[in-house]
Scaffold this motif. Structure first.
Motif, PDB file in Angstrom:
ATOM      1  N   ILE A  22       0.842  -1.200   0.000  1.00 57.65           N
ATOM      2  CA  ILE A  22       0.000   0.000   0.000  1.00 57.65           C
ATOM      3  C   ILE A  22       0.879   1.253   0.000  1.00 57.65           C
ATOM      4  CG2 ILE A  22      -1.644   1.350   1.362  1.00 57.65           C
ATOM      5  CD1 ILE A  22      -2.802  -1.359   2.334  1.00 57.65           C
ATOM      6  N   GLY A  23       1.918   1.243   0.822  1.00 55.23           N
ATOM      7  CA  GLY A  23       2.815   2.393   0.884  1.00 55.23           C
ATOM      8  C   GLY A  23       3.520   2.646  -0.434  1.00 55.23           C
ATOM      9  N   GLU A  24       4.020   1.586  -1.055  1.00 59.13           N
ATOM     10  CA  GLU A  24       4.775   1.737  -2.301  1.00 59.13           C
ATOM     11  C   GLU A  24       3.881   2.163  -3.458  1.00 59.13           C
ATOM     12  OE1 GLU A  24       6.751  -1.968  -2.918  1.00 59.13           O
ATOM     13  OE2 GLU A  24       8.375  -1.514  -1.493  1.00 59.13           O
ATOM     14  N   ARG A  25       2.673   1.614  -3.521  1.00 56.01           N
ATOM     15  CA  ARG A  25       1.789   1.912  -4.660  1.00 56.01           C
ATOM     16  C   ARG A  25       1.053   3.232  -4.522  1.00 56.01           C
ATOM     17  NH1 ARG A  25      -2.434  -2.219  -6.259  1.00 56.01           N
ATOM     18  NH2 ARG A  25      -2.262  -3.186  -4.206  1.00 56.01           N
ATOM     19  N   TYR A  26       0.715   3.586  -3.288  1.00 58.54           N
ATOM     20  CA  TYR A  26      -0.141   4.757  -3.098  1.00 58.54           C
ATOM     21  C   TYR A  26       0.518   5.874  -2.296  1.00 58.54           C
ATOM     22  CZ  TYR A  26      -3.853   1.691  -4.745  1.00 58.54           C
ATOM     23  OH  TYR A  26      -4.618   0.853  -5.506  1.00 58.54           O
ATOM     24  N   GLY A  27       1.661   5.591  -1.696  1.00 57.52           N
ATOM     25  CA  GLY A  27       2.276   6.589  -0.828  1.00 57.52           C
ATOM     26  C   GLY A  27       1.496   6.786   0.457  1.00 57.52           C
ATOM     27  N   ALA A  28       0.672   5.791   0.804  1.00 55.48           N
ATOM     28  CA  ALA A  28      -0.122   5.863   2.032  1.00 55.48           C
ATOM     29  C   ALA A  28       0.604   5.046   3.103  1.00 55.48           C
ATOM     30  CB  ALA A  28      -1.531   5.319   1.799  1.00 55.48           C
ATOM     31  N   PHE A  29       1.347   5.729   3.944  1.00 54.85           N
ATOM     32  CA  PHE A  29       2.134   5.075   4.978  1.00 54.85           C
ATOM     33  C   PHE A  29       1.512   5.324   6.355  1.00 54.85           C
ATOM     34  CE2 PHE A  29       5.080   5.936   1.500  1.00 54.85           C
ATOM     35  CZ  PHE A  29       5.692   4.705   1.340  1.00 54.85           C
ATOM     36  N   ASP A  30       1.965   4.557   7.342  1.00 55.24           N
ATOM     37  CA  ASP A  30       1.544   4.746   8.739  1.00 55.24           C
ATOM     38  C   ASP A  30       0.022   4.717   8.879  1.00 55.24           C
ATOM     39  OD1 ASP A  30       4.217   4.989   9.452  1.00 55.24           O
ATOM     40  OD2 ASP A  30       4.204   7.150   9.141  1.00 55.24           O
ATOM     41  N   LEU A  31      -0.608   3.742   8.245  1.00 55.86           N
ATOM     42  CA  LEU A  31      -2.057   3.620   8.353  1.00 55.86           C
ATOM     43  C   LEU A  31      -2.452   3.227   9.769  1.00 55.86           C
ATOM     44  CD1 LEU A  31      -2.981   1.746   5.055  1.00 55.86           C
ATOM     45  CD2 LEU A  31      -3.012   4.206   5.494  1.00 55.86           C
ATOM     46  N   SER A  32      -3.632   3.649  10.162  1.00 57.58           N
ATOM     47  CA  SER A  32      -4.149   3.293  11.481  1.00 57.58           C
ATOM     48  C   SER A  32      -4.940   1.993  11.395  1.00 57.58           C
ATOM     49  CB  SER A  32      -5.064   4.397  12.009  1.00 57.58           C
ATOM     50  OG  SER A  32      -6.271   4.447  11.248  1.00 57.58           O
TER      51      SER A  32
END
Length: 205
Positions: free
Chosen positions: A170-180
Motif C-alpha cells: 500500500i505504501g509503495e503503490r499509493y504513498g499511504a504510509f503509517d495507516l491506522s
C-alpha cells in the motif's frame, strides 16, 4: 493505534464450531510494534477429550502431545493477559474470533482491543492473487518461510509477514504510509472496485 502495531493470532482446534462443542488445542500469536516482532506466544492446550485422527493428521497435534498440556482454561488466562491493550488480526478472523470469544467466555475473561481480518484485507490489496489462502499469499508475496502450516505459531508468523507485505505494498503503490488500525478495518469492508479511490484519498490526506 497503528496498523503495524498489534497482535496476530491463530488457533488450532478440534473442529469448526465452539457452538458444537469444539475446543482450541493450540494458540500462537506474534506481537508487532512498528512493524517489528517484539514478542511471541505459543501453547498447546488439553481440551479434556481426545482429538480425531483427522485433526491429528491435519494439524500434526496428537493426543499424546496434548496429554501433558495445560488445560484450555489455564492457557487462556495467560493468553488473555498477553493480548490486553492490543488490537488483533487473524487470517479468516471470523473463525479465530469465535474460538477466542468462546474460550475466554468460559473463564470469564475478555479483551479490550478490536479485531480485523487479514484475509479480507488481502482480497482488496492483492486483487490479482490466484488465491487468498495463507499458503498461497506466502508464495505470492515471496516472504521467507520454512515450517509447517496448521501449527498456530507458524501460521501467526506467516500471517504477520503477509500483513507487513500488504502494508508495504500500500505504501509503495499509493504513498499511504503509517495507516491506522481503523483505516485497515475500513479497507477490509470496502468494495473491491472502490479500494483504489480509497487508498488514493488516504495518500492525499
Amino acid at each position: 493505534m497503528r496498523a503495524d502495531s498489534l497482535i496476530i493470532l491463530d488457533f488450532e482446534t478440534t473442529g469448526l464450531s465452539p457452538d458444537m462443542g469444539d475446543r482450541a488445542i493450540e494458540v500462537g500469536a506474534v506481537r508487532l510494534e512498528n512493524g517489528d516482532v517484539v514478542d511471541k506466544f505459543q501453547a498447546l492446550m488439553n481440551p479434556g477429550f481426545r482429538v480425531s485422527s483427522f485433526i491429528a493428521d491435519y494439524t500434526g497435534i496428537t493426543n499424546l502431545m496434548l496429554a501433558d498440556a495445560l488445560s484450555c482454561e489455564e492457557v487462556m488466562h495467560d493468553f488473555a493477559d498477553f493480548i490486553q491493550g492490543s488490537n488483533l488480526i487473524a487470517h479468516n478472523a471470523s473463525f479465530d474470533k469465535r474460538f477466542l470469544d468462546a474460550e475466554l467466555a468460559r473463564i470469564g475473561r475478555d479483551y479490550d482491543g478490536e479485531f480485523s481480518c487479514s484475509l479480507l484485507v488481502s482480497r482488496r490489496v492483492f486483487q490479482d492473487a490466484h488465491s487468498h489462502k495463507l499458503g498461497e499469499l506466502v508464495n505470492y508475496t515471496r516472504v521467507e518461510s520454512g515450517g509447517e502450516f496448521h501449527r498456530a505459531l507458524y501460521d501467526a508468523e506467516m500471517t504477520a509477514k503477509v500483513w507487513l507485505a500488504m502494508l508495504e505494498d500500500i505504501g509503495e503503490r499509493y504513498g499511504a504510509f503509517d495507516l491506522s488500525f481503523e483505516q485497515i478495518k475500513t479497507l477490509a469492508k470496502t468494495p473491491k472496485k472502490s479500494v483504489n479511490t480509497l487508498l488514493m484519498n488516504w495518500a492525499n490526506i
